[in-house]
Design a protein around this motif. Structure first.
Motif, mmCIF file in Angstrom:
data_model
loop_
_atom_site.group_PDB
_atom_site.id
_atom_site.type_symbol
_atom_site.label_atom_id
_atom_site.label_comp_id
_atom_site.label_asym_id
_atom_site.label_seq_id
_atom_site.Cartn_x
_atom_site.Cartn_y
_atom_site.Cartn_z
ATOM 1 N N SER A 99 17.414 8.288 -42.926
ATOM 2 C CA SER A 99 18.521 7.669 -43.671
ATOM 3 C C SER A 99 18.775 6.225 -43.246
ATOM 4 O O SER A 99 19.919 5.788 -43.136
ATOM 5 C CB SER A 99 19.803 8.500 -43.494
ATOM 6 N N LEU A 100 17.702 5.478 -43.023
ATOM 7 C CA LEU A 100 17.823 4.078 -42.622
ATOM 8 C C LEU A 100 17.571 3.149 -43.806
ATOM 9 O O LEU A 100 16.740 3.449 -44.675
ATOM 10 C CB LEU A 100 16.820 3.756 -41.513
ATOM 11 N N HIS A 101 18.265 2.039 -43.837
ATOM 12 C CA HIS A 101 18.002 0.989 -44.820
ATOM 13 C C HIS A 101 17.046 -0.005 -44.173
ATOM 14 O O HIS A 101 17.397 -0.673 -43.196
ATOM 15 C CB HIS A 101 19.291 0.289 -45.248
ATOM 16 N N VAL A 102 15.848 -0.109 -44.723
ATOM 17 C CA VAL A 102 14.776 -0.878 -44.100
ATOM 18 C C VAL A 102 14.409 -2.066 -44.981
ATOM 19 O O VAL A 102 14.314 -1.951 -46.208
ATOM 20 C CB VAL A 102 13.527 0.006 -43.880
ATOM 21 N N GLU A 103 14.184 -3.214 -44.327
ATOM 22 C CA GLU A 103 13.703 -4.397 -45.023
ATOM 23 C C GLU A 103 12.337 -4.777 -44.455
ATOM 24 O O GLU A 103 12.071 -4.612 -43.266
ATOM 25 C CB GLU A 103 14.679 -5.559 -44.852
ATOM 26 N N ILE A 104 11.489 -5.300 -45.327
ATOM 27 C CA ILE A 104 10.147 -5.716 -44.936
ATOM 28 C C ILE A 104 10.142 -7.228 -44.755
ATOM 29 O O ILE A 104 10.383 -7.978 -45.700
ATOM 30 C CB ILE A 104 9.111 -5.307 -45.995
ATOM 31 N N LYS A 105 9.905 -7.672 -43.528
ATOM 32 C CA LYS A 105 9.810 -9.108 -43.248
ATOM 33 C C LYS A 105 8.330 -9.475 -43.273
ATOM 34 O O LYS A 105 7.564 -9.100 -42.388
ATOM 35 C CB LYS A 105 10.430 -9.423 -41.884
ATOM 36 N N TRP A 106 7.950 -10.184 -44.330
ATOM 37 C CA TRP A 106 6.541 -10.510 -44.534
ATOM 38 C C TRP A 106 5.973 -11.235 -43.311
ATOM 39 O O TRP A 106 6.631 -12.099 -42.745
ATOM 40 C CB TRP A 106 6.421 -11.420 -45.763
ATOM 41 N N PRO A 107 4.740 -10.882 -42.899
ATOM 42 C CA PRO A 107 3.886 -9.877 -43.528
ATOM 43 C C PRO A 107 3.888 -8.513 -42.836
ATOM 44 O O PRO A 107 3.333 -7.566 -43.362
ATOM 45 C CB PRO A 107 2.502 -10.516 -43.374
ATOM 46 N N ASN A 108 4.487 -8.394 -41.633
ATOM 47 C CA ASN A 108 4.173 -7.163 -40.896
ATOM 48 C C ASN A 108 5.307 -6.604 -40.046
ATOM 49 O O ASN A 108 5.069 -5.778 -39.168
ATOM 50 C CB ASN A 108 2.959 -7.408 -39.984
ATOM 51 N N ASP A 109 6.539 -7.028 -40.274
ATOM 52 C CA ASP A 109 7.654 -6.514 -39.469
ATOM 53 C C ASP A 109 8.614 -5.711 -40.337
ATOM 54 O O ASP A 109 8.911 -6.091 -41.471
ATOM 55 C CB ASP A 109 8.434 -7.657 -38.809
ATOM 56 N N MET A 110 9.139 -4.624 -39.763
ATOM 57 C CA MET A 110 10.119 -3.791 -40.434
ATOM 58 C C MET A 110 11.461 -4.003 -39.746
ATOM 59 O O MET A 110 11.573 -3.844 -38.520
ATOM 60 C CB MET A 110 9.711 -2.319 -40.371
ATOM 61 N N ILE A 111 12.481 -4.354 -40.537
ATOM 62 C CA ILE A 111 13.765 -4.774 -40.002
ATOM 63 C C ILE A 111 14.861 -3.795 -40.420
ATOM 64 O O ILE A 111 14.948 -3.408 -41.584
ATOM 65 C CB ILE A 111 14.124 -6.191 -40.505
ATOM 66 N N VAL A 112 15.681 -3.405 -39.451
ATOM 67 C CA VAL A 112 16.869 -2.580 -39.709
ATOM 68 C C VAL A 112 18.055 -3.279 -39.045
ATOM 69 O O VAL A 112 18.038 -3.534 -37.837
ATOM 70 C CB VAL A 112 16.705 -1.153 -39.144
ATOM 71 N N ASN A 113 19.052 -3.614 -39.840
ATOM 72 C CA ASN A 113 20.255 -4.291 -39.310
ATOM 73 C C ASN A 113 19.907 -5.539 -38.498
ATOM 74 O O ASN A 113 20.496 -5.802 -37.444
ATOM 75 C CB ASN A 113 21.077 -3.320 -38.461
ATOM 76 N N GLY A 114 18.940 -6.299 -38.994
ATOM 77 C CA GLY A 114 18.564 -7.544 -38.332
ATOM 78 C C GLY A 114 17.713 -7.376 -37.089
ATOM 79 O O GLY A 114 17.477 -8.348 -36.363
ATOM 80 N N LEU A 126 -0.094 -3.997 -37.761
ATOM 81 C CA LEU A 126 -1.231 -4.874 -37.505
ATOM 82 C C LEU A 126 -2.439 -4.322 -38.249
ATOM 83 O O LEU A 126 -2.919 -3.230 -37.942
ATOM 84 C CB LEU A 126 -1.524 -4.944 -36.001
ATOM 85 N N CYS A 127 -2.909 -5.070 -39.248
ATOM 86 C CA CYS A 127 -4.061 -4.641 -40.038
ATOM 87 C C CYS A 127 -5.224 -5.599 -39.792
ATOM 88 O O CYS A 127 -5.047 -6.820 -39.797
ATOM 89 C CB CYS A 127 -3.715 -4.627 -41.528
ATOM 90 N N GLU A 128 -6.404 -5.025 -39.597
ATOM 91 C CA GLU A 128 -7.597 -5.825 -39.366
ATOM 92 C C GLU A 128 -8.775 -5.204 -40.108
ATOM 93 O O GLU A 128 -8.808 -3.986 -40.342
ATOM 94 C CB GLU A 128 -7.929 -5.905 -37.871
ATOM 95 N N ALA A 129 -9.722 -6.052 -40.478
ATOM 96 C CA ALA A 129 -10.960 -5.581 -41.092
ATOM 97 C C ALA A 129 -12.085 -5.757 -40.085
ATOM 98 O O ALA A 129 -12.210 -6.816 -39.456
ATOM 99 C CB ALA A 129 -11.261 -6.368 -42.358
ATOM 100 N N GLY A 156 -2.855 -0.518 -37.817
ATOM 101 C CA GLY A 156 -2.130 -0.190 -36.603
ATOM 102 C C GLY A 156 -0.631 -0.223 -36.837
ATOM 103 O O GLY A 156 -0.111 -1.152 -37.477
ATOM 104 N N ILE A 157 0.070 0.786 -36.334
ATOM 105 C CA ILE A 157 1.519 0.900 -36.533
ATOM 106 C C ILE A 157 2.186 1.199 -35.199
ATOM 107 O O ILE A 157 1.787 2.132 -34.487
ATOM 108 C CB ILE A 157 1.846 2.015 -37.546
#
Length: 201
Positions: free
Chosen positions: A97-112, A119-122, A130-131
């Protein structure tokens, strides 16, 4: 754990240098697309740039890498971190039940605060996803308190107080990733979740 990516094995180890290295080597050795490596602690975990370490208290968080054959991802490679972020956001919203924001390109933010890094690599014919998701860690190094997006965790932000088994979280996350990588409405969903979309700068 039933892995929706070809029912590939999901490996767990208590301590490792990085799950990304291990997942890449397993894919190279077996050719098995969808193999997952998870760990209780990474001694050499890192962020998107090499000078950034990913510090995590042993046993408290979800640290994993999914290795996919490039044929299993039909979208443009630059979309991989964003679609992964959408999957993590869906997981955190549905389970905790969290409100999540996606900070481009790879961070997930909750309440700032940063709750997850991606981390994605080819590598050759392999895609590595990677998570690092902070689950039950409640205390972080004081030095991180002053950075723009200090760390937080599920247990610190969620109204739910019961700890969920890591295996269940991994199962739900793999299912969310499998769905997200095949999503056709990802653009609308991403727009609703982008960090700072409605902020005046």
């Amino acid at each position: 754990i039933i892995n929706p990516f070809h029912k590939a094995p999901v490996w767990y180890t208590g301590t490792i240098d990085t799950t990304m290295r291990a997942a890449r080597e397993l894919f190279t050795a077996t050719g098995q697309s969808g193999v997952v490596v998870s760990a209780g602690y990474q001694s050499a975990g890192r962020g998107r740039t090499k000078h950034r370490k990913w510090d995590s208290h042993p046993g408290d968080n979800l640290l994993m890498t999914l290795a996919l054959d490039k044929k299993d991802f039909s979208g443009k490679l630059q979309l991989l971190p964003l679609l992964t972020g959408l999957a993590v956001a869906d997981l955190l919203e549905s389970l905790f039940s969290l409100h999540v924001e996606i900070k481009w390109p790879n961070d997930m933010i909750v309440n700032g605060r940063k709750i997850c890094g991606i981390l994605c690599e080819a590598a050759s014919n392999c895609l590595l996803i990677g998570i690092g998701l902070n689950l039950w860690q409640q205390h972080f190094p004081p030095s991180l308190a002053e950075i723009p997006f200090p760390p937080t965790s599920v247990i610190s932000e969620s109204p739910l107080t019961v700890k969920m088994d890591r295996e269940k979280v991994i199962q739900k996350l793999l299912t969310a990733l499998h769905t997200s990588f095949r999503s056709v409405d990802w653009q609308d969903r991403l727009q609703r979740k982008l960090y700072g979309r409605y902020k005046v700068v």
